[in-house]
Structures are given as structure tokens and as C-alpha cells.
Enzyme design. Structure first.
Site, PDB file in Angstrom:
ATOM      1  N   HIS A  39       0.837  -1.204   0.000  1.00  0.00           N
ATOM      2  CA  HIS A  39       0.000   0.000   0.000  1.00  0.00           C
ATOM      3  C   HIS A  39       0.875   1.259   0.000  1.00  0.00           C
ATOM      4  O   HIS A  39       0.585   2.235  -0.696  1.00  0.00           O
ATOM      5  CB  HIS A  39      -0.888   0.058   1.252  1.00  0.00           C
ATOM      6  CG  HIS A  39      -1.885  -1.052   1.363  1.00  0.00           C
ATOM      7  ND1 HIS A  39      -1.794  -2.037   2.318  1.00  0.00           N
ATOM      8  CD2 HIS A  39      -3.013  -1.311   0.653  1.00  0.00           C
ATOM      9  CE1 HIS A  39      -2.817  -2.868   2.196  1.00  0.00           C
ATOM     10  NE2 HIS A  39      -3.571  -2.457   1.193  1.00  0.00           N
ATOM     11  N   GLN A  63     -18.105  -6.528  -0.457  1.00  0.00           N
ATOM     12  CA  GLN A  63     -17.229  -7.331  -1.302  1.00  0.00           C
ATOM     13  C   GLN A  63     -16.774  -8.621  -0.605  1.00  0.00           C
ATOM     14  O   GLN A  63     -15.947  -9.338  -1.133  1.00  0.00           O
ATOM     15  CB  GLN A  63     -16.033  -6.517  -1.779  1.00  0.00           C
ATOM     16  CG  GLN A  63     -15.025  -6.123  -0.721  1.00  0.00           C
ATOM     17  CD  GLN A  63     -13.955  -5.189  -1.283  1.00  0.00           C
ATOM     18  OE1 GLN A  63     -14.203  -3.999  -1.503  1.00  0.00           O
ATOM     19  NE2 GLN A  63     -12.784  -5.727  -1.543  1.00  0.00           N
ATOM     20  N   GLU A 150      -1.168  -4.395  -8.703  1.00  0.00           N
ATOM     21  CA  GLU A 150      -1.355  -5.481  -9.680  1.00  0.00           C
ATOM     22  C   GLU A 150      -1.551  -6.834  -8.995  1.00  0.00           C
ATOM     23  O   GLU A 150      -1.876  -7.803  -9.659  1.00  0.00           O
ATOM     24  CB  GLU A 150      -0.147  -5.552 -10.614  1.00  0.00           C
ATOM     25  CG  GLU A 150      -0.128  -4.424 -11.625  1.00  0.00           C
ATOM     26  CD  GLU A 150       1.023  -4.536 -12.608  1.00  0.00           C
ATOM     27  OE1 GLU A 150       1.924  -5.366 -12.398  1.00  0.00           O
ATOM     28  OE2 GLU A 150       1.013  -3.762 -13.582  1.00  0.00           O
ATOM     29  N   ASP A 152      -3.907  -7.648  -7.140  1.00  0.00           N
ATOM     30  CA  ASP A 152      -5.324  -7.922  -7.411  1.00  0.00           C
ATOM     31  C   ASP A 152      -5.573  -7.586  -8.888  1.00  0.00           C
ATOM     32  O   ASP A 152      -6.252  -6.598  -9.208  1.00  0.00           O
ATOM     33  CB  ASP A 152      -6.200  -7.084  -6.484  1.00  0.00           C
ATOM     34  CG  ASP A 152      -5.984  -7.447  -5.030  1.00  0.00           C
ATOM     35  OD1 ASP A 152      -6.365  -8.553  -4.627  1.00  0.00           O
ATOM     36  OD2 ASP A 152      -5.388  -6.638  -4.289  1.00  0.00           O
TER      37      ASP A 152
HETATM   38  O1  PAF Z   1      -8.063  -3.793  -2.892  1.00  0.00           O
HETATM   39  C1  PAF Z   1      -8.733  -3.365  -1.913  1.00  0.00           C
HETATM   40  O2  PAF Z   1      -8.207  -3.104  -0.849  1.00  0.00           O
HETATM   41  C2  PAF Z   1     -10.228  -3.189  -2.063  1.00  0.00           C
HETATM   42  O3  PAF Z   1     -10.762  -4.164  -2.888  1.00  0.00           O
HETATM   43  C3  PAF Z   1     -10.627  -1.776  -2.543  1.00  0.00           C
HETATM   44  C4  PAF Z   1     -10.092  -1.488  -3.929  1.00  0.00           C
HETATM   45  C5  PAF Z   1     -10.117  -0.742  -1.558  1.00  0.00           C
HETATM   46  C6  PAF Z   1     -12.151  -1.660  -2.595  1.00  0.00           C
HETATM   47  O4  PAF Z   1     -12.718  -1.893  -1.362  1.00  0.00           O
END
Ligand code: PAF
Length: 287
Positions: A39, A63, A150, A152
Site C-alpha cells: 500500500h 465485497q 497489480e 489484485d
Molecule cells: O483492494 C482493496 O483493498 C479493495 O478491494 C478496494 C479497492 C479498496 C475496494 O474496497
């Protein structure tokens, strides 16, 4: 100066309206917190590529297809804010749930095609949840650039597609996966591995990396993937959810390396589901 933490859309809008009026370009790094070096590398890239940087932290319930997974998701806002402090962001947006899903919220953004198969086949509703929350975060932050890892890769493709389809005025920037020294992709889920599982978890990347090299030098895709599947299990994983070669451009399944590709996998170790992917480039001069 520490960045303000904003929990309401009104406060965020006051800032972003001012930044827009000043003609500055806003970037956003959407996250669910539990920040790690992956991050932070996205934040550094955003810092280098925009005038104002907003990081968002929102553990998006829509999600998660598994309530247990949602309950176990690490929530570490205090240490996340500390990790961000040296990076000089301009705002940390940690919306209260009703700022994302107000009473009566009835809209779902659903991206067909790239969201099908791979994680989409195993996590019903996952990409609808991602597409919906990302649409909201892009609109709420008024960002002109948004940064995604990338690691994800399918998520990155889903976000690129939705931005194109909805004409959202934002550039999506994909950033390479950050790895531990032994190759394990950084992930918030790694925290859930026991020391023994952690020591073996790099078998996933090792198998993907070896298979990608084999395929790139012309080995048959089917047999190479079978070998990689065996290597992941032999390396200590309990099961392989998927292991597939897909087009890097649109995630179409590939039986042969006819174009730049991505080798993607999900596998389970000690009840923790990990995903990873690597690029596979056809040798120069190959058709
Ligand atoms: O990759 C993530 O952390 C999440 O899927 C995101 C893009 C913040 C959406 O909640």
C-alpha cells in the site's frame, strides 16, 4: 503536518472543492486498511504523480462473500495513520458506513466479462461490491488519478473497465506487486498465517514464476500448469482454487501464449486464501 482524518463526505468535499478550485490534481489510493509496504508504495507513487493525495480506508462489507472473512479482516486505523504520516498525504478518508451506504442505498455497479471466472467464479458478488464501492470512492474524492496494485490483477481490470464504460474522468494507474524477500506477495491476509504456513507460503509465487518462465520459453501451457499445480500442493498448500493463463489485456482464457499474458492463481494454506499473479511475455519475434 499530519493529514486530517475525515469521516463524513461533507468535510471531504469542502477540501476537494477547494483543491479543484486551486487547479490542483487529486490522486486517491483506495484501501481497506491493514496497510503494508505494498500500500505504501502505491501512496508513494500517488505522491509523485499528483498535487494532492487522499488515502481511503473502508472495509467494504459488500465485497466479502464470507461473513467470517469480514469479521476477521484486520482493523488497524491507528497504526495505518502512523505508517502514512511520513508519506505526506493530504487527507485520510475513513468514511462512516452511512457515507458509503446510506439508508435505502439501492445501486449496484456490475461489470460483466472481466469480473467472470478466476476470483469472480469463487467469490459470488465480490466484484459487484468492489465496483460499487470504487465508483463511490472515485466520485466522492473527485480524484483524477487512482492507484491500484497489480496483485489484485482482476480487480484492476474490473476498475479499468468500469471507468471506461462510465466515462469517469479518472486515470487508473496499476502498480507492480510488492513482495517479501522469498517472493510472497504482500497481503493483509499474510498476518493470519502461522509461522509454519508463512515459511511455506512462498511456494505459490515460486510455482507461478517457474511456470511463467517455462511458458515464455515455449513449453506447452496445459502440462506446465499441471506441474505448477502439483508444485503448489507439494509446497504446503491444501488446495488450488484456480491456476490459469489469461490475456493481460482483457483476461480472456489462453490455451497458448499468443499475446502478453498473466498467470493467475488462488490457493489455500491453513484456511487462508492467498492470490497471486505474474506477467508472461511471449518471446520477442514469436507470433
Ligand atoms: O483492494 C482493496 O483493498 C479493495 O478491494 C478496494 C479497492 C479498496 C475496494 O474496497
Amino acid at each position: 503536518m499530519t493529514a486530517p482524518i475525515l469521516r463524513r463526505l461533507g468535510g471531504l468535499r469542502t477540501l476537494t472543492d477547494r483543491w479543484q478550485a486551486e487547479g490542483t490534481r487529486i490522486a486517491v489510493v483506495p484501501t481497506m486498511g491493514a496497510l503494508h509496504a505494498g500500500h505504501l508504495s502505491l501512496v508513494a507513487a500517488a505522491r509523485a504523480g499528483a498535487d494532492r493525495v487522499i488515502v481511503t480506508i473502508f472495509v467494504n462489507p459488500r465485497q466479502f462473500d464470507n461473513p467470517d472473512d469480514l469479521a476477521k479482516y484486520p482493523r488497524t486505523e491507528g497504526s495505518d495513520a502512523e505508517k502514512l504520516a511520513p508519506l505526506g498525504i493530504d487527507a485520510l478518508y475513513v468514511p462512516d458506513p452511512d457515507q458509503i451506504y446510506p439508508e435505502g442505498f439501492s445501486t449496484t455497479v456490475s461489470v460483466a466479462g472481466v469480473s467472470e471466472g478466476l476470483c469472480g467464479a469463487h467469490r459470488p458478488g465480490h466484484f459487484d461490491g468492489v465496483a460499487t464501492v470504487v465508483s463511490k470512492l472515485l466520485l466522492q474524492t473527485q480524484a483524477r488519478r487512482a492507484f491500484f496494485g497489480e496483485k489484485d490483477y482482476q480487480q484492476l481490470m474490473v476498475v479499468r473497465r468500469l471507468v471506461r464504460d462510465l466515462d469517469l474522468p479518472v486515470e487508473i494507474v496499476g502498480h507492480p506487486t510488492v513482495r517479501e524477500g522469498d517472493g510472497l506477495a504482500l497481503s493483509s491476509r499474510n498476518q493470519r498465517l502461522s509461522p509454519a504456513a508463512r515459511a511455506r507460503a512462498s511456494a505459490l509465487f515460486a510455482a507461478l514464476d517457474a511456470a511463467a518462465r517455462e511458458i515464455a520459453r515455449g513449453a506447452p501451457v496445459g502440462a506446465t500448469l499441471q506441474q505448477a499445480h502439483r508444485a503448489i500442493l507439494a509446497g504446503g498448500y491444501a488446495s488450488v482454487e484456480y491456476l490459469e493463463l489469461r490475456s493481460a489485456a482483457d483476461l480472456a482464457p489462453l490455451a497458448a501464449l499468443t499475446e502478453p499474458a498473466r498467470l493467475l492463481a488462488a490457493a489455500h494454506i491453513e484456511g487462508v486464501r492467498l492470490i497471486d499473479n505474474v506477467p508472461v511475455a511471449p518471446a520477442r519475434g514469436a507470433s
